[in-house]
Enzyme design. Structure first.
Site, PDB file in Angstrom:
ATOM      1  N   GLU A 169      38.820  39.952  33.314  1.00 40.97           N
ATOM      2  CA  GLU A 169      40.255  40.756  33.117  1.00 40.97           C
ATOM      3  C   GLU A 169      39.922  41.964  33.288  1.00 40.97           C
ATOM      4  O   GLU A 169      39.030  42.988  33.094  1.00 40.97           O
ATOM      5  CB  GLU A 169      40.641  40.629  31.827  1.00 40.97           C
ATOM      6  CG  GLU A 169      42.134  41.187  31.594  1.00 40.97           C
ATOM      7  CD  GLU A 169      42.682  40.929  30.228  1.00 40.97           C
ATOM      8  OE1 GLU A 169      43.916  41.786  29.962  1.00 40.97           O
ATOM      9  OE2 GLU A 169      42.334  40.395  29.309  1.00 40.97           O
TER      10      GLU A 169
ATOM     11  N   ASP B 140      41.525  37.749  21.230  1.00 40.76           N
ATOM     12  CA  ASP B 140      40.966  38.278  22.518  1.00 40.76           C
ATOM     13  C   ASP B 140      40.145  37.303  22.855  1.00 40.76           C
ATOM     14  O   ASP B 140      39.947  37.050  24.232  1.00 40.76           O
ATOM     15  CB  ASP B 140      40.186  39.372  22.376  1.00 40.76           C
ATOM     16  CG  ASP B 140      40.945  40.677  22.102  1.00 40.76           C
ATOM     17  OD1 ASP B 140      42.035  40.860  22.427  1.00 40.76           O
ATOM     18  OD2 ASP B 140      40.480  41.737  21.602  1.00 40.76           O
TER      19      ASP B 140
ATOM     20  N   ASP C 134      37.019  38.693  28.483  1.00 41.60           N
ATOM     21  CA  ASP C 134      37.697  39.532  28.230  1.00 41.60           C
ATOM     22  C   ASP C 134      36.809  40.836  27.569  1.00 41.60           C
ATOM     23  O   ASP C 134      36.410  40.738  26.648  1.00 41.60           O
ATOM     24  CB  ASP C 134      38.714  39.257  27.143  1.00 41.60           C
ATOM     25  CG  ASP C 134      39.814  40.255  27.023  1.00 41.60           C
ATOM     26  OD1 ASP C 134      39.840  41.211  27.265  1.00 41.60           O
ATOM     27  OD2 ASP C 134      40.429  40.304  25.714  1.00 41.60           O
TER      28      ASP C 134
END
Length: 167
Positions: free
Chosen positions: A68, A141, A7
């Protein structure tokens, strides 16, 4: 199969490492963050991200890395800086392997929760449930990074439904 999920961010890059066997049984290997200091010069922060991703790949020897995709609808300056940080992470990964994949937030939520418009908390709960964890990975996250890895593990077993390889 070992999947490293990323991420991306500038101050915080989160990662999740998940193993998946031939029957798609998932297990959490590790998760955490690569942190950069706001007071540090921007090129140094990018270098730290690059080195951190390289160290993760060298440590866990993943079969693939899943990122991502970025989604921003407000602050263009933040988007550009995070995109550059994502680029540093992509370069680090591509220096060590060819199996790089990317997923949109919608694809990740669909794979993990079964609903592409799920909220952050729903994703966190499903990460905890799918991996039989006592607690949700923190920071938030980091749970997202684990979700990226889970998404790829599921997608890799679903022959050809998602063409997500970074070219």
């Amino acid at each position: 199969m070992i999947v490293l999920g990323i991420d991306p961010g500038l101050a915080t890059v989160c990662y999740g490492v998940v193993s998946c066997d031939e029957k798609t049984r998932l297990a959490l290997v590790d998760y955490g963050t690569i942190l950069t200091e706001a007071k540090e010069q921007f090129p140094i922060r990018l270098k730290q991200i690059h080195q951190g991703i390289g160290q993760l790949i060298d440590m866990f020897h993943p079969d693939c890395v899943a990122f991502e995709e970025l989604f921003f609808n407000k602050n263009v300056t933040t988007a550009i800086n995070v995109a550059q940080a994502r680029g540093a992470a992509l370069v680090a990964a591509s220096e060590r392997m060819e199996e790089l994949y990317e997923y949109t937030p919608l694809q990740i939520k669909q794979a993990v929760v079964g609903y592409g418009r799920a909220d952050k908390h729903q994703v966190q709960i499903m990460v905890k449930t799918l991996l039989s964890l006592k607690d949700i990975p923190r920071p938030d996250d980091a749970a997202d990074a684990v979700a990226v890895a889970i998404c790829h593990a599921h997608s890799a077993r679903t022959a050809g439904i998602l063409n997500t390889k970074i070219k």
